[in-house]
Design a protein around this motif. Sequence first.
Motif, PDB file in Angstrom:
ATOM      1  N   SER A 126      19.396  -9.027   6.138  1.00 45.04           N
ATOM      2  CA  SER A 126      19.029  -7.745   5.559  1.00 45.04           C
ATOM      3  C   SER A 126      17.531  -7.518   5.687  1.00 45.04           C
ATOM      4  CB  SER A 126      19.418  -7.749   4.075  1.00 45.04           C
ATOM      5  OG  SER A 126      18.822  -6.683   3.400  1.00 45.04           O
ATOM      6  N   GLU A 127      17.164  -6.271   5.844  1.00 43.77           N
ATOM      7  CA  GLU A 127      15.735  -5.950   5.931  1.00 43.77           C
ATOM      8  C   GLU A 127      15.025  -6.181   4.609  1.00 43.77           C
ATOM      9  OE1 GLU A 127      14.710  -2.249   7.763  1.00 43.77           O
ATOM     10  OE2 GLU A 127      16.418  -2.383   9.107  1.00 43.77           O
ATOM     11  N   THR A 128      15.776  -6.382   3.540  1.00 46.38           N
ATOM     12  CA  THR A 128      15.146  -6.565   2.238  1.00 46.38           C
ATOM     13  C   THR A 128      14.755  -8.011   1.963  1.00 46.38           C
ATOM     14  OG1 THR A 128      17.269  -6.843   1.127  1.00 46.38           O
ATOM     15  CG2 THR A 128      16.382  -4.601   1.249  1.00 46.38           C
ATOM     16  N   ALA A 129      15.203  -8.947   2.791  1.00 44.44           N
ATOM     17  CA  ALA A 129      14.870 -10.353   2.558  1.00 44.44           C
ATOM     18  C   ALA A 129      13.355 -10.529   2.553  1.00 44.44           C
ATOM     19  CB  ALA A 129      15.495 -11.241   3.626  1.00 44.44           C
ATOM     20  N   CYS A 130      12.856 -11.191   1.513  1.00 46.88           N
ATOM     21  CA  CYS A 130      11.408 -11.351   1.387  1.00 46.88           C
ATOM     22  C   CYS A 130      11.072 -12.648   0.660  1.00 46.88           C
ATOM     23  CB  CYS A 130      10.820 -10.168   0.615  1.00 46.88           C
ATOM     24  SG  CYS A 130       9.019 -10.230   0.455  1.00 46.88           S
ATOM     25  N   VAL A 141      18.785 -17.730  -0.540  1.00 50.29           N
ATOM     26  CA  VAL A 141      18.491 -16.388  -1.071  1.00 50.29           C
ATOM     27  C   VAL A 141      18.022 -15.478   0.066  1.00 50.29           C
ATOM     28  CG1 VAL A 141      16.901 -15.076  -2.554  1.00 50.29           C
ATOM     29  CG2 VAL A 141      17.997 -17.146  -3.428  1.00 50.29           C
ATOM     30  N   LEU A 142      17.137 -15.981   0.915  1.00 53.77           N
ATOM     31  CA  LEU A 142      16.635 -15.178   2.034  1.00 53.77           C
ATOM     32  C   LEU A 142      17.755 -14.845   3.019  1.00 53.77           C
ATOM     33  CD1 LEU A 142      13.227 -16.969   2.673  1.00 53.77           C
ATOM     34  CD2 LEU A 142      13.627 -14.809   1.448  1.00 53.77           C
ATOM     35  N   ARG A 143      18.584 -15.823   3.328  1.00 49.48           N
ATOM     36  CA  ARG A 143      19.713 -15.574   4.238  1.00 49.48           C
ATOM     37  C   ARG A 143      20.651 -14.496   3.691  1.00 49.48           C
ATOM     38  NH1 ARG A 143      19.758 -21.308   4.297  1.00 49.48           N
ATOM     39  NH2 ARG A 143      18.730 -22.088   6.164  1.00 49.48           N
ATOM     40  N   ALA A 144      20.755 -14.419   2.368  1.00 47.15           N
ATOM     41  CA  ALA A 144      21.602 -13.420   1.720  1.00 47.15           C
ATOM     42  C   ALA A 144      20.902 -12.068   1.589  1.00 47.15           C
ATOM     43  CB  ALA A 144      22.036 -13.926   0.341  1.00 47.15           C
ATOM     44  N   ALA A 154       6.368 -19.598   7.953  1.00 46.73           N
ATOM     45  CA  ALA A 154       6.982 -19.688   9.275  1.00 46.73           C
ATOM     46  C   ALA A 154       8.500 -19.858   9.184  1.00 46.73           C
ATOM     47  CB  ALA A 154       6.359 -20.836  10.061  1.00 46.73           C
ATOM     48  N   GLU A 155       8.945 -20.688   8.248  1.00 44.28           N
ATOM     49  CA  GLU A 155      10.387 -20.916   8.125  1.00 44.28           C
ATOM     50  C   GLU A 155      11.104 -19.655   7.646  1.00 44.28           C
ATOM     51  OE1 GLU A 155      13.452 -24.374   6.591  1.00 44.28           O
ATOM     52  OE2 GLU A 155      11.295 -24.688   6.383  1.00 44.28           O
ATOM     53  N   ALA A 156      10.492 -18.942   6.702  1.00 44.88           N
ATOM     54  CA  ALA A 156      11.088 -17.692   6.223  1.00 44.88           C
ATOM     55  C   ALA A 156      11.077 -16.631   7.327  1.00 44.88           C
ATOM     56  CB  ALA A 156      10.333 -17.188   4.997  1.00 44.88           C
ATOM     57  N   ALA A 157       9.972 -16.537   8.042  1.00 44.08           N
ATOM     58  CA  ALA A 157       9.871 -15.555   9.131  1.00 44.08           C
ATOM     59  C   ALA A 157      10.887 -15.852  10.231  1.00 44.08           C
ATOM     60  CB  ALA A 157       8.456 -15.538   9.695  1.00 44.08           C
ATOM     61  N   ALA A 158      11.152 -17.135  10.476  1.00 44.69           N
ATOM     62  CA  ALA A 158      12.140 -17.507  11.495  1.00 44.69           C
ATOM     63  C   ALA A 158      13.533 -17.007  11.123  1.00 44.69           C
ATOM     64  CB  ALA A 158      12.154 -19.021  11.691  1.00 44.69           C
ATOM     65  N   ALA A 188      12.896 -12.905   7.535  1.00 42.61           N
ATOM     66  CA  ALA A 188      12.442 -12.400   6.236  1.00 42.61           C
ATOM     67  C   ALA A 188      10.999 -11.926   6.310  1.00 42.61           C
ATOM     68  CB  ALA A 188      12.574 -13.491   5.176  1.00 42.61           C
ATOM     69  N   ARG A 189      10.696 -10.931   5.510  1.00 36.22           N
ATOM     70  CA  ARG A 189       9.299 -10.533   5.324  1.00 36.22           C
ATOM     71  C   ARG A 189       8.623 -11.624   4.501  1.00 36.22           C
ATOM     72  NH1 ARG A 189       6.864  -6.107   5.444  1.00 36.22           N
ATOM     73  NH2 ARG A 189       6.062  -6.260   3.323  1.00 36.22           N
ATOM     74  N   THR A 190       7.307 -11.747   4.651  1.00 33.51           N
ATOM     75  CA  THR A 190       6.572 -12.756   3.891  1.00 33.51           C
ATOM     76  C   THR A 190       5.363 -12.117   3.232  1.00 33.51           C
ATOM     77  OG1 THR A 190       5.307 -13.414   5.854  1.00 33.51           O
ATOM     78  CG2 THR A 190       7.331 -14.659   5.366  1.00 33.51           C
TER      79      THR A 190
END
Length: 155
Positions: free
Chosen positions: A2-6, A67-70, A91-95, A98-100
């Motif tokens: 989702s584009e909302t993952a942050c 949570v980010l994957r969801a 980096a892991e979240a961006a991969a 997810a927005r950071t």
Amino acid sequence: MSETACLVVVSGLPGSGKTTHAKRLQVERPGVRFCPDEWMTALGANLWNGELRARVEGLQWAMALDVLRAGGTAIVEWGTWSRDERECLRAEAAALGARTELLFLDVPADVLWARIEERGMEDPPMKHADVVAMHEFIQSQRPDEAERSAFDKVL
């Protein structure tokens, strides 16, 4: 994804207001907040037990990635004093797509000390010299322009 993952990384020393700011963010944009101090306190553990803290943060990070994957918001308030630590999380979240976002709390050492003494929750108690040393270290790890530009937003 989702584009909302942050992912929101809340960085700062003890007494800098990480939990206060993270709780505010959690209300503003519903998300899951990860605070190792709260988990360790609930377990009756010493907050300075580095081995247990690493295990708690590992569990929290695995949950944060879920949570980010969801498509949700994960608010990590671990301190993340070093650039390298913040970059690993970013980096892991961006991969994952997810927005950071980064919230770096830069509070003078004397203010930190006053807050730590007032709340009196550190066991064993911290020493003023410890706070000064931590403050000197984090000053060398302030986000530079390269780090700031790597995050989607700096709060």
